[in-house]
Design a protein around this motif. Structure first.
Motif, mmCIF file in Angstrom:
data_model
loop_
_atom_site.group_PDB
_atom_site.id
_atom_site.type_symbol
_atom_site.label_atom_id
_atom_site.label_comp_id
_atom_site.label_asym_id
_atom_site.label_seq_id
_atom_site.Cartn_x
_atom_site.Cartn_y
_atom_site.Cartn_z
ATOM 1 N N THR A 1 33.127 -64.528 23.169
ATOM 2 C CA THR A 1 33.920 -63.527 22.447
ATOM 3 C C THR A 1 34.476 -63.793 21.433
ATOM 4 O O THR A 1 34.743 -62.582 20.460
ATOM 5 C CB THR A 1 35.327 -63.751 23.501
ATOM 6 N N ARG A 2 34.582 -64.830 20.826
ATOM 7 C CA ARG A 2 35.112 -65.190 19.334
ATOM 8 C C ARG A 2 33.925 -64.731 18.564
ATOM 9 O O ARG A 2 34.195 -64.073 17.440
ATOM 10 C CB ARG A 2 35.307 -66.514 19.170
ATOM 11 N N THR A 3 32.767 -64.851 18.703
ATOM 12 C CA THR A 3 31.472 -64.539 17.797
ATOM 13 C C THR A 3 31.573 -62.949 17.813
ATOM 14 O O THR A 3 31.327 -62.305 16.680
ATOM 15 C CB THR A 3 30.350 -64.999 18.604
ATOM 16 N N ARG A 4 31.678 -62.302 19.022
ATOM 17 C CA ARG A 4 31.691 -60.770 18.953
ATOM 18 C C ARG A 4 32.706 -60.118 18.164
ATOM 19 O O ARG A 4 32.563 -59.155 17.699
ATOM 20 C CB ARG A 4 31.600 -60.290 20.402
ATOM 21 N N LEU A 5 33.946 -60.548 18.495
ATOM 22 C CA LEU A 5 35.176 -60.444 17.774
ATOM 23 C C LEU A 5 34.993 -60.391 15.974
ATOM 24 O O LEU A 5 35.271 -59.549 15.355
ATOM 25 C CB LEU A 5 36.416 -61.077 18.029
ATOM 26 N N THR A 6 34.719 -61.789 15.916
ATOM 27 C CA THR A 6 34.338 -61.963 14.419
ATOM 28 C C THR A 6 33.340 -60.895 13.788
ATOM 29 O O THR A 6 33.643 -60.328 12.794
ATOM 30 C CB THR A 6 33.662 -63.122 14.141
ATOM 31 N N VAL A 7 32.352 -60.637 14.188
ATOM 32 C CA VAL A 7 31.375 -59.691 13.928
ATOM 33 C C VAL A 7 31.904 -58.397 13.970
ATOM 34 O O VAL A 7 31.637 -57.617 13.007
ATOM 35 C CB VAL A 7 29.916 -60.116 14.771
ATOM 36 N N GLY A 8 32.529 -58.035 15.051
ATOM 37 C CA GLY A 8 32.975 -56.614 14.902
ATOM 38 C C GLY A 8 33.877 -56.476 13.988
ATOM 39 O O GLY A 8 34.203 -55.341 13.360
ATOM 40 N N LEU A 9 34.957 -57.577 13.527
ATOM 41 C CA LEU A 9 35.913 -57.199 12.732
ATOM 42 C C LEU A 9 35.269 -56.858 11.183
ATOM 43 O O LEU A 9 35.715 -56.140 10.568
ATOM 44 C CB LEU A 9 36.960 -58.360 12.676
ATOM 45 N N LEU A 10 34.451 -57.758 11.044
ATOM 46 C CA LEU A 10 33.515 -57.927 9.626
ATOM 47 C C LEU A 10 32.671 -56.493 9.582
ATOM 48 O O LEU A 10 32.699 -55.976 8.573
ATOM 49 C CB LEU A 10 32.876 -59.205 9.433
ATOM 50 N N ALA A 11 32.199 -56.267 10.800
ATOM 51 C CA ALA A 11 31.574 -55.027 10.538
ATOM 52 C C ALA A 11 32.337 -53.810 10.473
ATOM 53 O O ALA A 11 31.513 -52.815 9.658
ATOM 54 C CB ALA A 11 30.308 -54.908 11.822
ATOM 55 N N GLY A 12 33.071 -53.687 11.238
ATOM 56 C CA GLY A 12 34.242 -52.312 11.274
ATOM 57 C C GLY A 12 35.092 -52.392 9.855
ATOM 58 O O GLY A 12 35.766 -51.556 9.895
ATOM 59 N N ALA A 13 35.044 -53.313 9.078
ATOM 60 C CA ALA A 13 36.192 -53.725 8.084
ATOM 61 C C ALA A 13 35.878 -52.470 6.891
ATOM 62 O O ALA A 13 37.106 -51.717 6.520
ATOM 63 C CB ALA A 13 36.013 -55.053 7.418
ATOM 64 N N GLY A 14 34.643 -51.990 6.731
ATOM 65 C CA GLY A 14 34.384 -51.007 5.931
ATOM 66 C C GLY A 14 34.873 -49.819 6.000
ATOM 67 O O GLY A 14 35.612 -49.275 5.464
ATOM 68 N N ILE A 15 34.577 -49.203 7.277
ATOM 69 C CA ILE A 15 34.996 -48.032 7.761
ATOM 70 C C ILE A 15 36.611 -47.980 7.748
ATOM 71 O O ILE A 15 37.152 -46.964 7.506
ATOM 72 C CB ILE A 15 34.394 -47.622 8.819
ATOM 73 N N LEU A 16 37.208 -49.050 8.399
ATOM 74 C CA LEU A 16 38.626 -49.227 8.446
ATOM 75 C C LEU A 16 39.303 -49.068 7.132
ATOM 76 O O LEU A 16 40.377 -48.561 6.928
ATOM 77 C CB LEU A 16 38.963 -50.459 9.351
ATOM 78 N N VAL A 17 38.842 -49.800 6.199
ATOM 79 C CA VAL A 17 39.339 -49.701 4.711
ATOM 80 C C VAL A 17 39.494 -48.296 4.563
ATOM 81 O O VAL A 17 40.176 -47.686 3.673
ATOM 82 C CB VAL A 17 38.609 -50.691 3.893
ATOM 83 N N LEU A 18 38.166 -47.575 4.712
ATOM 84 C CA LEU A 18 38.276 -46.138 4.142
ATOM 85 C C LEU A 18 39.171 -45.365 4.876
ATOM 86 O O LEU A 18 39.697 -44.366 4.390
ATOM 87 C CB LEU A 18 36.760 -45.525 4.316
ATOM 88 N N LEU A 19 39.260 -45.602 6.058
ATOM 89 C CA LEU A 19 40.301 -44.700 7.176
ATOM 90 C C LEU A 19 41.708 -45.090 6.614
ATOM 91 O O LEU A 19 42.671 -44.320 6.322
ATOM 92 C CB LEU A 19 40.129 -44.760 8.342
ATOM 93 N N ASN A 20 42.079 -46.558 6.845
ATOM 94 C CA ASN A 20 43.336 -47.021 6.352
ATOM 95 C C ASN A 20 43.116 -48.329 5.553
ATOM 96 O O ASN A 20 43.097 -49.090 6.268
ATOM 97 C CB ASN A 20 44.269 -46.917 7.756
ATOM 98 N N SER A 21 43.669 -48.272 4.467
ATOM 99 C CA SER A 21 43.537 -49.436 3.603
ATOM 100 C C SER A 21 44.358 -50.709 4.171
ATOM 101 O O SER A 21 43.775 -51.950 4.147
ATOM 102 C CB SER A 21 43.705 -49.290 2.265
ATOM 103 N N TYR A 22 45.341 -50.556 4.825
ATOM 104 C CA TYR A 22 45.915 -51.595 5.415
ATOM 105 C C TYR A 22 45.418 -52.166 6.512
ATOM 106 O O TYR A 22 45.297 -53.229 6.643
ATOM 107 C CB TYR A 22 47.446 -51.187 5.658
ATOM 108 N N VAL A 23 45.140 -51.219 7.188
ATOM 109 C CA VAL A 23 44.538 -51.592 8.597
ATOM 110 C C VAL A 23 42.841 -52.434 8.362
ATOM 111 O O VAL A 23 42.731 -53.704 9.024
ATOM 112 C CB VAL A 23 44.082 -50.614 9.733
ATOM 113 N N GLY A 24 42.413 -51.804 7.425
ATOM 114 C CA GLY A 24 41.140 -52.226 7.131
ATOM 115 C C GLY A 24 41.104 -53.694 6.431
ATOM 116 O O GLY A 24 40.354 -54.432 6.628
#
Length: 194
Positions: free
Chosen positions: A94-117
């Motif tokens: 679970t931790r591995t998936r969460l880590t990879v998911g957060l890092l992979a989604g960080a780019g799009i999240l930064v574009l959508l909402n800089s604070y959340v990203g």
């Protein structure tokens, strides 16, 4: 045939040897030599007398128990460390998936909402660097890939403010913000499977 070659004596000595298997080798050899000597001293070939000599020596278990009782106590060793449970299959925790998911989604999240990203990026990097799942090299690669997002956005904001940024440049920045973290996450997944 002398007394030592008699099958009764051979069986008796073999039983004593089995019962004293936990004794140090030299102590066991000494005990067996003493028993052989005692039997030889009896100088008998008569089976009845031989049985009587063996009975006087005692049951092999009793002889072994006496020999073990005379031994100095063995120093207690620290209990062996329990074997660590095998790790879950690489890349499936679970931790591995969460880590990879957060890092992979960080780019799009930064574009959508800089604070959340930014929070997702920081959380993913903290999970990454506090994990023992990956070595230093994959951690550095993933950090560099994910750090490309804020650098690209800062560079884009700076260039946009200077009026030097067009639609193509904005697309390049957006693509970089999306693809580079995903590539970093893919590198982490590959490293996790090794």
């Amino acid at each position: 045939m002398n007394a030592i070659e008699n099958p009764l004596v051979t069986a008796y000595l073999a039983a004593v040897e089995r019962e004293t298997a936990v004794l140090p080798v030299d102590r066991r050899a000494e005990l067996l030599a003493d028993l052989r000597e005692h039997i030889e001293v009896s100088e008998t070939d008569d089976e009845d007398r031989l049985r009587q000599v063996l009975a006087e020596l005692g049951d092999p278990r009793t002889v072994a128990a006496s020999a073990l009782a005379e031994e100095p106590p063995v120093p207690a060793t620290a209990p062996a460390a329990p074997a660590t449970a095998p790790a879950a299959p690489a890349g499936h925790g679970t931790r591995t998936r969460l880590t990879v998911g957060l890092l992979a989604g960080a780019g799009i999240l930064v574009l959508l909402n800089s604070y959340v990203g930014t929070l997702a990026l920081i959380a993913g990097l903290v999970l990454l660097w506090t994990s023992g799942h990956w070595g230093t090299r994959p951690k550095v690669i993933a950090t560099a890939a994910c750090a490309a997002v804020p650098v690209a956005l800062l560079l884009g904001a700076f260039l946009l403010a200077g009026g030097r940024l067009g639609a193509v440049e904005l697309l390049v920045i957006a693509a970089t913000s999306l693809l580079v973290p995903i590539l970093g996450a893919v590198a982490l997944l590959r490293a996790a499977r090794r």
